[in-house]
Design a protein around this motif. Structure first.
Motif, PDB file in Angstrom:
ATOM      1  N   VAL A  86     -21.354   0.521  -8.380  1.00 24.01           N
ATOM      2  CA  VAL A  86     -20.136  -0.181  -7.970  1.00 24.01           C
ATOM      3  C   VAL A  86     -20.555  -1.506  -7.334  1.00 24.01           C
ATOM      4  CG1 VAL A  86     -17.975  -0.041  -6.705  1.00 24.01           C
ATOM      5  CG2 VAL A  86     -19.026   2.049  -7.566  1.00 24.01           C
ATOM      6  N   VAL A  87     -19.907  -2.604  -7.754  1.00 22.86           N
ATOM      7  CA  VAL A  87     -20.398  -3.956  -7.490  1.00 22.86           C
ATOM      8  C   VAL A  87     -19.282  -4.844  -6.951  1.00 22.86           C
ATOM      9  CG1 VAL A  87     -21.464  -5.980  -8.544  1.00 22.86           C
ATOM     10  CG2 VAL A  87     -22.018  -3.718  -9.419  1.00 22.86           C
ATOM     11  N   HIS A  88     -19.571  -5.550  -5.861  1.00 26.25           N
ATOM     12  CA  HIS A  88     -18.673  -6.604  -5.379  1.00 26.25           C
ATOM     13  C   HIS A  88     -19.426  -7.922  -5.367  1.00 26.25           C
ATOM     14  CE1 HIS A  88     -15.745  -8.860  -3.104  1.00 26.25           C
ATOM     15  NE2 HIS A  88     -16.663  -9.171  -2.214  1.00 26.25           N
ATOM     16  N   ARG A  89     -18.910  -8.891  -6.124  1.00 20.46           N
ATOM     17  CA  ARG A  89     -19.501 -10.226  -6.151  1.00 20.46           C
ATOM     18  C   ARG A  89     -18.842 -11.083  -5.071  1.00 20.46           C
ATOM     19  NH1 ARG A  89     -21.653 -12.679 -10.887  1.00 20.46           N
ATOM     20  NH2 ARG A  89     -20.270 -11.433 -12.195  1.00 20.46           N
ATOM     21  N   ALA A  90     -19.660 -11.764  -4.276  1.00 25.83           N
ATOM     22  CA  ALA A  90     -19.144 -12.586  -3.180  1.00 25.83           C
ATOM     23  C   ALA A  90     -18.108 -13.587  -3.685  1.00 25.83           C
ATOM     24  CB  ALA A  90     -20.292 -13.333  -2.505  1.00 25.83           C
ATOM     25  N   GLY A  91     -17.017 -13.694  -2.961  1.00 25.82           N
ATOM     26  CA  GLY A  91     -15.981 -14.649  -3.306  1.00 25.82           C
ATOM     27  C   GLY A  91     -14.935 -14.126  -4.259  1.00 25.82           C
ATOM     28  N   SER A  92     -15.165 -12.974  -4.852  1.00 27.08           N
ATOM     29  CA  SER A  92     -14.180 -12.398  -5.763  1.00 27.08           C
ATOM     30  C   SER A  92     -13.326 -11.390  -5.006  1.00 27.08           C
ATOM     31  CB  SER A  92     -14.859 -11.706  -6.943  1.00 27.08           C
ATOM     32  OG  SER A  92     -15.567 -10.558  -6.511  1.00 27.08           O
ATOM     33  N   GLY A  93     -12.140 -11.166  -5.516  1.00 23.09           N
ATOM     34  CA  GLY A  93     -11.256 -10.223  -4.837  1.00 23.09           C
ATOM     35  C   GLY A  93     -11.293  -8.842  -5.412  1.00 23.09           C
ATOM     36  N   ASP A  94     -12.139  -8.621  -6.412  1.00 29.95           N
ATOM     37  CA  ASP A  94     -12.149  -7.304  -7.040  1.00 29.95           C
ATOM     38  C   ASP A  94     -13.542  -6.683  -6.954  1.00 29.95           C
ATOM     39  OD1 ASP A  94     -13.547  -8.847  -8.821  1.00 29.95           O
ATOM     40  OD2 ASP A  94     -12.447  -8.206 -10.598  1.00 29.95           O
ATOM     41  N   VAL A  95     -13.636  -5.480  -7.447  1.00 25.31           N
ATOM     42  CA  VAL A  95     -14.886  -4.732  -7.489  1.00 25.31           C
ATOM     43  C   VAL A  95     -15.009  -4.126  -8.874  1.00 25.31           C
ATOM     44  CG1 VAL A  95     -16.123  -2.732  -6.558  1.00 25.31           C
ATOM     45  CG2 VAL A  95     -14.879  -4.250  -5.013  1.00 25.31           C
ATOM     46  N   GLN A  96     -16.223  -4.173  -9.426  1.00 21.41           N
ATOM     47  CA  GLN A  96     -16.481  -3.658 -10.768  1.00 21.41           C
ATOM     48  C   GLN A  96     -17.287  -2.361 -10.693  1.00 21.41           C
ATOM     49  OE1 GLN A  96     -14.389  -6.581 -11.833  1.00 21.41           O
ATOM     50  NE2 GLN A  96     -15.271  -5.572 -13.592  1.00 21.41           N
ATOM     51  N   ALA A  97     -17.090  -1.519 -11.665  1.00 21.14           N
ATOM     52  CA  ALA A  97     -17.887  -0.303 -11.819  1.00 21.14           C
ATOM     53  C   ALA A  97     -18.666  -0.398 -13.117  1.00 21.14           C
ATOM     54  CB  ALA A  97     -16.998   0.939 -11.826  1.00 21.14           C
ATOM     55  N   ILE A  98     -19.951  -0.118 -13.052  1.00 17.57           N
ATOM     56  CA  ILE A  98     -20.811  -0.093 -14.240  1.00 17.57           C
ATOM     57  C   ILE A  98     -21.107   1.360 -14.575  1.00 17.57           C
ATOM     58  CG2 ILE A  98     -23.051  -0.745 -15.213  1.00 17.57           C
ATOM     59  CD1 ILE A  98     -23.063  -3.150 -13.359  1.00 17.57           C
ATOM     60  N   CYS A  99     -20.784   1.751 -15.792  1.00 21.10           N
ATOM     61  CA  CYS A  99     -21.012   3.123 -16.227  1.00 21.10           C
ATOM     62  C   CYS A  99     -22.334   3.202 -16.973  1.00 21.10           C
ATOM     63  CB  CYS A  99     -19.876   3.624 -17.121  1.00 21.10           C
ATOM     64  SG  CYS A  99     -20.163   5.307 -17.744  1.00 21.10           S
ATOM     65  N   GLY A 100     -23.350   3.731 -16.305  1.00 18.62           N
ATOM     66  CA  GLY A 100     -24.626   4.004 -16.940  1.00 18.62           C
ATOM     67  C   GLY A 100     -24.758   5.477 -17.300  1.00 18.62           C
ATOM     68  N   GLN A 101     -23.644   6.079 -17.688  1.00 22.13           N
ATOM     69  CA  GLN A 101     -23.640   7.479 -18.137  1.00 22.13           C
ATOM     70  C   GLN A 101     -23.557   7.492 -19.657  1.00 22.13           C
ATOM     71  OE1 GLN A 101     -23.957  10.715 -16.724  1.00 22.13           O
ATOM     72  NE2 GLN A 101     -24.146  10.949 -18.943  1.00 22.13           N
ATOM     73  N   GLY A 102     -24.639   7.894 -20.304  1.00 24.27           N
ATOM     74  CA  GLY A 102     -24.646   7.939 -21.758  1.00 24.27           C
ATOM     75  C   GLY A 102     -23.848   9.104 -22.300  1.00 24.27           C
ATOM     76  N   PRO A 103     -23.382   8.999 -23.546  1.00 26.06           N
ATOM     77  CA  PRO A 103     -22.583  10.056 -24.152  1.00 26.06           C
ATOM     78  C   PRO A 103     -23.449  11.146 -24.782  1.00 26.06           C
ATOM     79  CG  PRO A 103     -22.747   8.218 -25.659  1.00 26.06           C
ATOM     80  CD  PRO A 103     -23.484   7.804 -24.402  1.00 26.06           C
ATOM     81  N   MET A 104     -22.786  12.222 -25.153  1.00 28.92           N
ATOM     82  CA  MET A 104     -23.445  13.282 -25.906  1.00 28.92           C
ATOM     83  C   MET A 104     -23.726  12.797 -27.331  1.00 28.92           C
ATOM     84  SD  MET A 104     -24.093  15.991 -24.153  1.00 28.92           S
ATOM     85  CE  MET A 104     -24.177  17.444 -25.205  1.00 28.92           C
ATOM     86  N   PRO A 105     -24.719  13.388 -28.007  1.00 25.58           N
ATOM     87  CA  PRO A 105     -25.024  12.992 -29.389  1.00 25.58           C
ATOM     88  C   PRO A 105     -23.843  13.207 -30.326  1.00 25.58           C
ATOM     89  CG  PRO A 105     -26.768  14.368 -28.465  1.00 25.58           C
ATOM     90  CD  PRO A 105     -25.632  14.424 -27.504  1.00 25.58           C
ATOM     91  N   ARG A 106     -23.835  12.461 -31.405  1.00 30.85           N
ATOM     92  CA  ARG A 106     -22.757  12.612 -32.397  1.00 30.85           C
ATOM     93  C   ARG A 106     -22.836  13.949 -33.114  1.00 30.85           C
ATOM     94  NH1 ARG A 106     -23.893   6.598 -34.912  1.00 30.85           N
ATOM     95  NH2 ARG A 106     -23.554   5.461 -32.947  1.00 30.85           N
ATOM     96  N   ALA A 107     -23.997  14.573 -33.078  1.00 29.99           N
ATOM     97  CA  ALA A 107     -24.150  15.881 -33.727  1.00 29.99           C
ATOM     98  C   ALA A 107     -23.751  17.030 -32.814  1.00 29.99           C
ATOM     99  CB  ALA A 107     -25.600  16.076 -34.174  1.00 29.99           C
ATOM    100  N   ALA A 108     -23.327  16.735 -31.595  1.00 32.67           N
ATOM    101  CA  ALA A 108     -23.011  17.782 -30.626  1.00 32.67           C
ATOM    102  C   ALA A 108     -21.511  18.051 -30.607  1.00 32.67           C
ATOM    103  CB  ALA A 108     -23.486  17.372 -29.238  1.00 32.67           C
ATOM    104  N   ASP A 109     -21.114  19.246 -30.995  1.00 38.06           N
ATOM    105  CA  ASP A 109     -19.742  19.685 -30.802  1.00 38.06           C
ATOM    106  C   ASP A 109     -19.757  21.151 -30.396  1.00 38.06           C
ATOM    107  OD1 ASP A 109     -20.124  21.161 -33.164  1.00 38.06           O
ATOM    108  OD2 ASP A 109     -19.064  19.711 -34.400  1.00 38.06           O
TER     109      ASP A 109
END
Length: 621
Positions: A86-109
């Motif tokens: 979770v990131v706040h850049r100085a001077g901005s009024g918002d906050v960003q979230a970075i999702c570094g969660q990878g997905p399951m394989p396409r062969a996985a069901d």
């Protein structure tokens, strides 16, 4: 409201603390003028501070510290794992979230697992492996918010991996317990973690030359691709997800099945195409106002909004009037947590694949109706709500498909957490890092996964893959049901807080499903009771174990309230009368909250780190 107009926060800190050890904080809140870093390992914090001193910003510092954590805490995280930022850049009024969660394989069901005769996804091995998201998450942070080059931020991690670092006792214990598994089954892990064929001693100089070589090759390919900073970061990303790292991972998974917690050998489902098609995403972080604070969390692909739901529920109670550490306070916080976590179980999942009703879950009228469910006695059942009139659904938990263990290492594999479980040991997992600079840039990150207990280390890379897929359900119709290319709901939940629109504090803790309980208590200590950041990390911690854990075997204990033994005896007695089964654990054993922020008046940077675990450190200049 200007600082002069804002009423002062009352100092409710008593001279004697019935909710803690009765002692002063172990150390002061740190303040400075340049920047601050707090993380779960002192070497990571020092590396981040070095980056700040060399002209980098808070985001550069967090990236450098994050990569050092991959080296010095391999029992808790690695490049094959994931990260939430979770990131706040100085001077901005918002906050960003970075999702570094990878997905399951396409062969996985679901059929993939049921055809293997499995009723749940195992917590170890190759079957639960997702696309490794940690590297992509850190690269997204560096590219979009940082200023320094890849070689600069990777230099500390390379130094420790190549030249060595003092091995933590917890890492040494994990390697010692798992050494027979490494020798007999997971030979890549034996090459990585058993130098000379022996388990290394605690405090010995430990090296991971294969991991150092991976980092060095990423830099080499990046610098060969371009002299431009941004192009180098993109080239390193491509080398990981489309180049030599992806190739090594694909070759390893194709080389044959490996033993996992089921007692059988299974091949992995992840392919090079899965890696090539993924990149970390950046989105506006959901938030909730609490008093003069605006609190930002990752989205419902994590458990992060639980924190916001807890705040919404608690906003209707006079917590300060109850008194910090009182039976009323603990009861109210725990009962609100149960309601919020029940909604997590019913409604949270990957919003790219499911319609997650987050706005309805945070709706004021919905929250008012839920708040009325908080009674005088402990609730022993899960009670998810029906936001927008929808019908809730929590799947029944299947027993793990694991055999009765006949070895110590197999008993450890049956639990999907990274911790080596001991009957008397306090449990902990994951890492965290937060950073702030004098400009007002602020970031909190929680990296995890790809720990040495999760799956075999890939010999040419020096790290194992993660096992986050274990948190998904093998049933249809739930937001966290397994599906190809879908992100499992992660527990990783850092926090950024603005006060009256200005950067105030960023924080996080290890702890799996309990992260948003321990960090909630830290925040309430500051917002409702006026404690400084360091004091706020040192009050008696507690949590409920009522909600099923995200990690196999998905244990849960209805009615159990776990508290550190510094909880006052009369409070324990009163909680028992209210129907809580209070379990006392050693003092300073729950969580490792790390925090950095800025003061209101002079604009100083500040930092704090919990004394729990003895490894978390804050650094400030």
């Amino acid at each position: 409201m200007t600082p002069a107009e804002r009423p002062p926060v009352p100092d409710r800190t008593p001279t004697s603390r019935p909710w803690s050890s009765g002692m002063l904080p172990s150390k002061p809140e740190l303040t400075g003028t340049l920047g601050a870093v707090a993380s779960t390992h002192w070497l990571a914090s020092a590396a981040g501070m070095r980056i700040l001193a060399n002209g980098g910003n808070a985001f550069d510092a967090a990236v450098a510290a994050g990569f050092v954590l991959q080296v010095v805490e391999p029992h808790f995280n690695g490049p094959g794992g994931d990260v939430s930022i979770v990131v706040h850049r100085a001077g901005s009024g918002d906050v960003q979230a970075i999702c570094g969660q990878g997905p399951m394989p396409r062969a996985a069901d679901i059929d993939t697992f049921t055809d293997l005769g499995l009723s749940s996804i195992p917590g170890s091995g190759l079957l639960p492996a997702c696309v490794p998201g940690a590297f992509g998450g850190w690269m997204r942070l560096l590219a979009e918010f940082g200023t320094m080059r890849l070689a600069d931020v990777l230099a500390p991690a390379i130094g420790y991996a190549d030249n060595g670092f003092p091995l933590l006792p917890e890492t040494a214990t994990a390697i010692e317990v798992l050494a027979p598994l490494f020798r007999e089954e997971w030979q890549g892990s034996a090459r990585t973690y058993l130098p000379g064929g022996k388990a290394p001693a605690a405090g010995s100089r430990f090296r991971n030359p294969a991991l150092a070589g991976t980092y060095q090759r990423l830099i080499k390919e990046a610098e060969a691709a371009s002299a431009d900073r941004d192009a180098q970061i993109q080239a390193a990303h491509d080398a990981f997800y489309k180049g030599f790292v992806a190739g090594e991972i694909a070759d390893f998974l194709a080389s044959g099945p490996v033993l996992d917690a089921t007692g059988r050998r299974h091949k992995g489902l992840l392919t090079g195409d899965d890696l090539a098609g993924w990149e970390a995403s950046v989105e506006t972080a959901p938030s909730r106002v609490y008093k003069s604070y605006q609190v930002f969390k990752p989205g419902p692909w994590s458990q992060g909004p639980v924190f916001l739901q807890q705040l919404a529920l608690l906003d209707g109670f006079d917590l300060a009037g109850m008194g910090l550490g009182s039976a009323d306070y603990l009861h109210t916080v725990v009962e609100c947590t149960k309601l919020a976590m029940a909604d997590r179980e019913a409604w949270y999942g990957d919003p790219a694949h499911s319609d997650v009703p987050l706005a309805a879950l945070l709706d004021e009228e919905y929250t008012r109706r839920r708040r009325e469910l908080v009674g005088a006695r402990a609730e022993l059942t899960l009670r998810p709500g029906e936001p927008g009139g929808r019908t809730s659904f929590i799947p029944s938990l299947s027993a793990p498909d694991d055999p009765e263990p006949d070895t110590e290492w197999m008993s450890q594999l049956r639990n999907g957490l990274p911790t080596i479980l001991r009957a008397t040991a306090a449990k902990g997992d994951t890492c965290t890092v937060t950073a702030v600079d004098r400009h007002g840039n602020m970031v909190a990150a929680t990296p995890s996964g790809g720990w040495l207990k999760s799956s075999p280390a890939i010999p040419g890379l020096g790290f194992p893959l993660g096992t986050r897929g274990q948190s998904m359900f093998l049933v249809d119709g739930h937001p966290n049901s397994l599906a190809p290319g879908k992100r499992p709901r992660t527990t990783l939940s850092p926090t950024v807080v603005l006060r009256d629109g200005r950067p105030f504090v960023a924080f996080g803790t290890p702890g799996g499903d309990r992260q948003d309980q321990w960090t909630l208590q830290f925040f309430l200590n500051v917002a409702d009771f006026g404690l400084d950041l360091q004091s706020a990390t040192e009050t008696t911690a507690f949590h409920t174990d009522q909600v099923p854990a995200s990690f196999t075997p998905h244990a849960h204990r209805p009615g159990v309230l776990v508290a550190e033994e510094t909880c006052a005896p009369e409070v324990v007695e009163e909680l028992g009368r209210r129907g809580h089964e209070v379990e006392l654990v050693p003092a300073y054993s729950l969580g490792r909250v790390c925090a950095t922020g800025l003061t209101d008046g002079e604009g100083f940077v500040r930092a704090a780190a919990s004394p729990r675990g003895r490894h978390a450190y804050a650094v400030c200049e």
